[in-house]
Every structure is written in structure tokens, then in C-alpha cells.
Design a protein around this motif. Structure first.
Motif, PDB file in Angstrom:
ATOM      1  N   LEU B 272      -7.108  -1.420  -6.030  1.00 43.63           N
ATOM      2  CA  LEU B 272      -7.080  -2.795  -5.494  1.00 43.63           C
ATOM      3  C   LEU B 272      -5.646  -3.252  -5.262  1.00 43.63           C
ATOM      4  O   LEU B 272      -5.317  -3.824  -4.223  1.00 43.63           O
ATOM      5  N   GLY B 273      -4.790  -2.978  -6.258  1.00 44.49           N
ATOM      6  CA  GLY B 273      -3.390  -3.388  -6.124  1.00 44.49           C
ATOM      7  C   GLY B 273      -2.716  -2.666  -4.972  1.00 44.49           C
ATOM      8  O   GLY B 273      -2.017  -3.282  -4.158  1.00 44.49           O
ATOM      9  N   LEU B 274      -2.967  -1.360  -4.899  1.00 44.20           N
ATOM     10  CA  LEU B 274      -2.383  -0.540  -3.848  1.00 44.20           C
ATOM     11  C   LEU B 274      -2.806  -1.053  -2.474  1.00 44.20           C
ATOM     12  O   LEU B 274      -2.027  -1.099  -1.528  1.00 44.20           O
ATOM     13  N   PHE B 275      -4.080  -1.461  -2.413  1.00 39.60           N
ATOM     14  CA  PHE B 275      -4.657  -1.992  -1.191  1.00 39.60           C
ATOM     15  C   PHE B 275      -3.845  -3.159  -0.634  1.00 39.60           C
ATOM     16  O   PHE B 275      -3.445  -3.160   0.528  1.00 39.60           O
ATOM     17  N   GLY B 276      -3.636  -4.148  -1.495  1.00 37.97           N
ATOM     18  CA  GLY B 276      -2.885  -5.330  -1.074  1.00 37.97           C
ATOM     19  C   GLY B 276      -1.498  -4.940  -0.600  1.00 37.97           C
ATOM     20  O   GLY B 276      -1.011  -5.423   0.427  1.00 37.97           O
ATOM     21  N   PHE B 277      -0.888  -4.020  -1.338  1.00 36.86           N
ATOM     22  CA  PHE B 277       0.454  -3.566  -1.000  1.00 36.86           C
ATOM     23  C   PHE B 277       0.460  -2.901   0.372  1.00 36.86           C
ATOM     24  O   PHE B 277       1.303  -3.198   1.222  1.00 36.86           O
ATOM     25  N   VAL B 278      -0.528  -2.028   0.610  1.00 41.81           N
ATOM     26  CA  VAL B 278      -0.585  -1.304   1.882  1.00 41.81           C
ATOM     27  C   VAL B 278      -0.849  -2.274   3.033  1.00 41.81           C
ATOM     28  O   VAL B 278      -0.218  -2.193   4.083  1.00 41.81           O
ATOM     29  N   LEU B 279      -1.772  -3.236   2.818  1.00 43.46           N
ATOM     30  CA  LEU B 279      -2.063  -4.208   3.877  1.00 43.46           C
ATOM     31  C   LEU B 279      -0.802  -4.969   4.257  1.00 43.46           C
ATOM     32  O   LEU B 279      -0.515  -5.182   5.432  1.00 43.46           O
ATOM     33  N   GLU B 280      -0.036  -5.366   3.239  1.00 42.66           N
ATOM     34  CA  GLU B 280       1.217  -6.072   3.472  1.00 42.66           C
ATOM     35  C   GLU B 280       2.162  -5.199   4.298  1.00 42.66           C
ATOM     36  O   GLU B 280       2.758  -5.625   5.269  1.00 42.66           O
ATOM     37  N   LYS B 281       2.250  -3.916   3.897  1.00 45.91           N
ATOM     38  CA  LYS B 281       3.205  -3.016   4.551  1.00 45.91           C
ATOM     39  C   LYS B 281       2.776  -2.654   5.968  1.00 45.91           C
ATOM     40  O   LYS B 281       3.604  -2.565   6.855  1.00 45.91           O
ATOM     41  N   VAL B 282       1.464  -2.378   6.155  1.00 46.38           N
ATOM     42  CA  VAL B 282       1.061  -1.897   7.479  1.00 46.38           C
ATOM     43  C   VAL B 282       0.677  -3.037   8.417  1.00 46.38           C
ATOM     44  O   VAL B 282       0.720  -2.875   9.626  1.00 46.38           O
ATOM     45  N   LEU B 283       0.323  -4.186   7.850  1.00 44.28           N
ATOM     46  CA  LEU B 283      -0.141  -5.251   8.728  1.00 44.28           C
ATOM     47  C   LEU B 283       0.971  -6.276   8.985  1.00 44.28           C
ATOM     48  O   LEU B 283       1.389  -6.481  10.120  1.00 44.28           O
ATOM     49  N   PHE B 284       1.483  -6.880   7.905  1.00 45.36           N
ATOM     50  CA  PHE B 284       2.367  -8.025   8.107  1.00 45.36           C
ATOM     51  C   PHE B 284       3.807  -7.645   8.385  1.00 45.36           C
ATOM     52  O   PHE B 284       4.431  -8.186   9.290  1.00 45.36           O
ATOM     53  N   GLN B 285       4.329  -6.710   7.584  1.00 45.52           N
ATOM     54  CA  GLN B 285       5.752  -6.423   7.769  1.00 45.52           C
ATOM     55  C   GLN B 285       6.086  -5.902   9.165  1.00 45.52           C
ATOM     56  O   GLN B 285       7.063  -6.346   9.752  1.00 45.52           O
ATOM     57  N   PRO B 286       5.295  -4.974   9.743  1.00 44.63           N
ATOM     58  CA  PRO B 286       5.631  -4.540  11.101  1.00 44.63           C
ATOM     59  C   PRO B 286       5.550  -5.680  12.115  1.00 44.63           C
ATOM     60  O   PRO B 286       6.423  -5.807  12.976  1.00 44.63           O
ATOM     61  N   ILE B 287       4.516  -6.513  12.000  1.00 48.47           N
ATOM     62  CA  ILE B 287       4.395  -7.630  12.946  1.00 48.47           C
ATOM     63  C   ILE B 287       5.594  -8.555  12.796  1.00 48.47           C
ATOM     64  O   ILE B 287       6.230  -8.948  13.773  1.00 48.47           O
ATOM     65  N   GLU B 288       5.924  -8.870  11.541  1.00 45.52           N
ATOM     66  CA  GLU B 288       7.031  -9.804  11.323  1.00 45.52           C
ATOM     67  C   GLU B 288       8.361  -9.234  11.779  1.00 45.52           C
ATOM     68  O   GLU B 288       9.162  -9.929  12.391  1.00 45.52           O
TER      69      GLU B 288
END
Lengths: 248, 308
Positions: B272-288
Motif C-alpha cells: 500500500l505504501g509503495l503504491f502511493g509512492f509509485v503513483l506520486e512518482k509516475v503520475l504527479f511528478q512527471p506532469i508537474e
């Protein structure tokens, strides 16, 4: 010379629930094609209000403004340079300059050519692909000037465009503005409260006084260009304008 | 002319080079607090005796259990039939319970978030653009926002039964509220001087909306999406447990409670923790980093640069 803009008996009243502000009263002004007009005066004298009326941001209470003999409509082509940094941060310098051309459906190739021409005019062609936040304040305002002129507007309205810059950068941009004006022969209305700037830039200086905002005098500046801001005639004229603003 | 306005090119390129060259131990620094905690865990767990040991497993036992959870069905099948084809091997791997739990959570959550992002953006834009919709939605959202979405679970279960749909409805609903609020705020607070600049160039209202209001409110929209995702995550994980469904990481955790399978819970929590981390890395950081950070719009919002 041909009259470009004719302003007659212009009045502006702001009605707020608390009070009524008489921003402009009985303003008459004829501006010739290709003239560089500076509007000066203390805060609240209505100079920015007049500029905003020409830009279409503020409605006229009474009186008329005509351009080329026709009553001014909202959608005539005017370029506006603001005091605040008004570039779009999500567009590069070149894309910012292209904005007005996009609105006018200019084809892409031509857009690119024109925008680079105007960036060259403000000496920023190497920075065409920079985003505004990577440019200095002075560079941003130069891009803003290019953006305001790229779609070939009828007039250029500048509202203290260099007010937020340091003195040295401001002087550079004043010289650049004169250069751009001489090359493009645009009619320019320039609001400032820096009197030296007004004497340096303008063909004529329109001096406003407040309560109600009105024109005190229109001062003609006949000094040859490039102007020397330490020459005795320059300083004499600056003092004259200063006296007009303060003693009335 | 050029002297007082030195081109900022060389500096920024230097900075980039420095970032690229940061050594490996600097990049791995965020990992060391975890190592410390795991070491303490290990020492503490080793003190546990007998049955206590089952309730407080050592780190290596958890790692072993994780391995077993992932590969269990495959190894059992291989023991029965050593000549299993590659395709069948992968198929057996897919039968491992932890993977099924993970996959179920992994599609449900982004799917719900996606729905919430679309509906939230549309509602937020309506609110930002039209006074009627603003006065309609603001009171509703203000009342709904403070209610933990999880509290709706019993009602949704009664209405829509036990199943994916219940979890999706609750997750999407939880996520939709902050997204709509953020988009509304973003659209309302776009720097007015940008709008005036576009107006002065005779852009019409629709064009201004498309070319100025939308990109101009992107920092707020993205931060709303982030909050929305965090809320979706919490609500989704809760709803999985309370909606009584079979598959899903937190459903699995609550199941494991029955069997006192601490190691399973720890593995699922880790995922679960890894999930949130990956979503942040693959979804938000590239867009931002491609948009608002590149445009220098995050500094205005007071964000720190995220290197971790």
C-alpha cells in the motif's frame, strides 16, 4: 500629420456605495498618427483611467473617443504593456509574442517569422525559447513590448511598464522603446510618474492634476533625439513639468 | 545593453549538471531511516518467544512470507508437474493471493480516481465560470467535505450491494470533493493581469478560458488532484474493508486478522505504501516537472523542490 485619436469632453465617474469619485472631467486631446504621448500626474489624477478607457477596460461615463474619425469600439487593435509582469508563464517568449497572432488566425509559419522579427526588435531573439521565469525583469518587459506590437496594433498603450525595474535597466529599456518607436512609427500612449522618463520619451507630455482628474497643460518637447537627460534644456523642461504637477 | 542583464543560461545549466552528478549514496539517503527502523524491529522481534513470535515476526520471516505469498502457487504447481510450460508458470504466478489482492486494488483505485478527476474538474469549472452553479455547489460541497467518505459505506452497500461498484462509488466520491473545490478555487484565482492581457489582444471568452484560465489554474488543479488522490486512497482502502469484498489489499489485511497472519498484513501494508509512492512518482511528478515547475509557477505557490 493626421489625427489618430480624438478625445472630446471625456468624463469618468466611479460610483461606489460609499462615495462618488470624479476620476476625469472635460478631457480634450488630439493625438496625431505616430506620436509618442506621455501622460503624467500625481496618483489619482486619472491618467491610468484614461489609458484604461482607451484599452477598453473601463467604460466611458460621458464624452467621445474617436479613432480615424470613427467612434472607438471595444475590439479595435491595441497593444497593451502592463506594469506587472503579464507574460503567460506557460508559454515561451516566442509563444507569448505569437499569442495576438494566434487570436487573429495568422498561419503558423508566418506567426513564427513575425514573432522572431519582433523578438529581434527588442534584442531577445536568442531567448525565444525561454520561459518567462528564466528571464530577468527587464527581459520580460521587452518580451511584453514585443507581444503588444507583434499583431500590428493601431496604437500602443503602456502603463508604467518599467516602473518595477531598477534604474539602470529602466534607462536601457527607455532607449530601446524610443528605438522601437522610431522603427515602427506606432502611436504610443505612455503613462508614467517619472518625469525624467516623460521628457526623455515623449513628443508631448500631457500633465494631469487631480480632484477632479483633468488636463492642466500639454507640454511640447522639442529636444532632438537621442536626448541627454543632463542637458540644461532637458532639466529646465523637467522642472517646468514638475511645477505644473504640484502647484495648482 | 547586455551588461546588467547577464543571460541566465549558463547558471541554470550548471545547476542541472550538478544534479545529475550527485553520487549514489546521496540518492539513497532517504532509505536509511527505513533500515534503522527495520533493524530495531528485528532486534525487538528476536526477543519474542514462542507464540509471541507469531504475533511479532522478525523481518526475515516477513520477507520469507512475502516470497511465499508471491510464489507459493507456482512452486506448488511445479512440485506436482516439473515440466510446466512458461505460460502456465506465469499463470500460476498470477494465482498468488497477494497478487490478486494487489491487482484488484490497483485497478479499482486509479479507475475511481480517474472518474473523480473528470467529474471534479467539470463541476469545478462550472462553479468557477457560472455564478448559478457556484451558488448551487458551494453549500453542498462545504457540508459534504468534512464527512469522512467511509461513513457512507453502509448506505452505499445497502443501495448497491457488496462488490467493486460500492468501493468505486465511495472512492470516487471521496476524491471528487476536494478536486472540485480546488478546480473552482484555481479558476477563480487566476492572475487577473493575464486575463486582461488576453482581453487587450481581443481574445474572446472561450479562447481566454482555453488559453489562459486553464493553464493559469493548473497549479491549483494539480494540488487538488493530489489531495483527491490521497483521499481516494484512504477512502478506497477503508471501503474495501467495510464493503465486505473478497479481493483488495485492505480486504486481505482484515482477512489476515482472523488468522493472526501478521506477516501478510505487513507485506500488504508495505505494498500500500509503495503504491502511493509509485503513483506520486509516475503520475504527479512527471506532469508537474513538465508543466508548472518548468513554467516556474510552483514557486509562487510556496512549494519546495522535491528531490526525495
Amino acid at each position: 500629420m493626421v489625427t489618430k485619436i480624438s478625445i472630446q469632453n471625456l468624463r469618468k465617474i466611479y460610483d461606489t456605495p460609499e462615495r462618488r469619485v470624479h476620476a476625469l472631467e472635460g478631457v480634450n486631446l488630439n493625438i496625431e498618427d505616430g506620436e509618442f504621448i506621455c501622460l503624467v500626474g500625481l496618483s489619482g489624477c486619472g491618467k491610468t483611467t484614461l489609458l484604461n478607457m482607451l484599452a477598453g477596460f473601463v467604460e466611458i461615463t460621458a464624452g467621445t473617443i474617436t479613432m480615424d474619425g470613427k467612434t472607438l469600439t471595444q475590439d479595435y487593435d491595441k497593444g497593451v504593456v502592463f506594469q506587472e509582469y503579464a507574460l503567460f508563464p506557460w508559454r515561451t517568449a516566442r509563444q507569448n509574442v505569437e499569442y495576438g497572432l494566434e487570436i487573429r488566425n495568422v498561419p503558423e509559419e508566418e506567426r513564427k517569422r513575425i514573432s522572431l522579427d519582433f523578438l529581434r526588435l527588442v534584442r531577445l531573439e536568442e531567448f525565444a525559447d525561454f520561459f518567462p521565469h528564466n528571464l530577468s525583469g527587464g527581459m520580460r518587459q521587452r518580451v511584453a513590448v514585443a507581444r503588444a506590437m507583434a499583431f500590428d496594433p493601431q496604437i500602443l498603450l503602456m502603463d508604467e511598464p518599467f516602473g518595477a525595474l531598477d534604474a539602470q535597466t529602466r534607462e536601457e529599456l527607455q532607449a530601446l522603446t524610443v528605438d522601437v518607436w522610431q522603427k515602427t512609427k506606432k502611436t504610443i500612449l505612455y503613462v508614467t510618474h517619472n518625469l525624467s522618463e516623460a521628457v526623455y520619451l515623449g513628443n508631448r507630455i500631457v500633465v494631469f492634476v487631480p480632484n477632479p482628474g483633468r488636463i492642466r497643460e500639454i507640454v511640447k518637447v522639442d529636444l532632438p533625439r537621442p536626448r541627454d537627460d543632463l542637458a540644461p534644456e532637458f532639466i529646465k523642461l523637467q522642472r517646468h513639468v514638475n511645477d505644473l504637477i504640484r502647484d495648482f | 545593453m547586455q551588461t546588467s542583464e547577464a543571460p541566465p543560461v549558463p547558471q541554470s545549466m550548471d545547476e542541472k549538471k550538478k544534479e545529475v552528478r550527485s553520487p549514489i549514496w546521496v540518492k539513497l539517503r532517504p532509505i536509511y531511516p527505513f533500515i534503522v527502523i527495520l533493524a530495531i524491529w528485528q532486534v525487538a522481534a528476536m526477543q519474542a518467544q514462542g507464540n509471541q513470535g507469531r504475533l511479532f515476526p522478525t523481518v526475515d520471516a516477513i520477507v520469507y512470507r512475502a516470497w511465499e505469498l508471491v510464489t507459493g502457487p507456482l512452486f506448488r504447481a511445479l512440485a506436482e508437474n516439473p515440466n510446466l510450460g512458461l505460460f502456465d508458470q506465469i499463470w500460476k504466478l498470477g494465482e498468488s493471493p497477494i497478487l490478486l489482492h494487489t491487482l484488484n486494488t490497483a485497478w479499482r483505485l486509479p479507475f475511481s480516481f480517474f472518474i473523480a478527476a473528470i467529474v471534479g474538474t467539470v463541476v469545478g469549472i462550472l462553479m468557477g465560470r457560472f455564478a448559478f452553479w457556484e451558488s448551487f455547489f458551494v453549500p453542498l460541497l462545504s457540508v459534504l467535505l468534512p464527512i469522512p467518505a467511509i461513513a457512507w459505506t453502509p448506505i452505499v452497500v445497502i443501495w448497491s450491494g457488496i462488490g467493486d461498484q460500492t468501493v468505486i462509488v465511495i472512492t470516487a466520491f471521496a476524491s471528487f470533493l476536494p478536486i472540485a473545490m480546488a478546480v473552482w478555487t484555481g479558476v477563480k484565482t487566476v492572475n487577473p493581469v493575464w486575463i486582461r492581457a488576453a482581453q487587450s489582444m481581443n481574445a474572446d471568452k472561450m479562447t481566454i478560458f482555453r488559453t489562459v484560465v486553464l493553464p493559469g489554474s493548473l497549479p491549483m488543479i494539480l494540488s487538488g488532484m493530489r489531495i483527491g488522490l490521497a483521499r481516494a486512497w484512504r477512502a478506497g482502502v477503508g471501503a474495501e474493508a467495510f464493503a465486505g469484498i473478497r479481493w483488495g489489499l485492505s480486504a486481505g489485511i482484515f482477512d489476515a486478522q482472523e488468522y493472526l497472519d501478521i506477516a501478510f498484513m505487513m507485506v500488504a501494508l508495505g505494498i500500500l505504501g509503495l503504491f502511493g509512492f509509485v503513483l506520486e512518482k509516475v503520475l504527479f511528478q512527471p506532469i508537474e516537472s513538465r508543466t508548472v515547475i518548468r513554467w516556474g509557477m510552483m514557486e509562487a505557490m510556496g512549494a519546495q523542490d522535491k528531490k526525495v
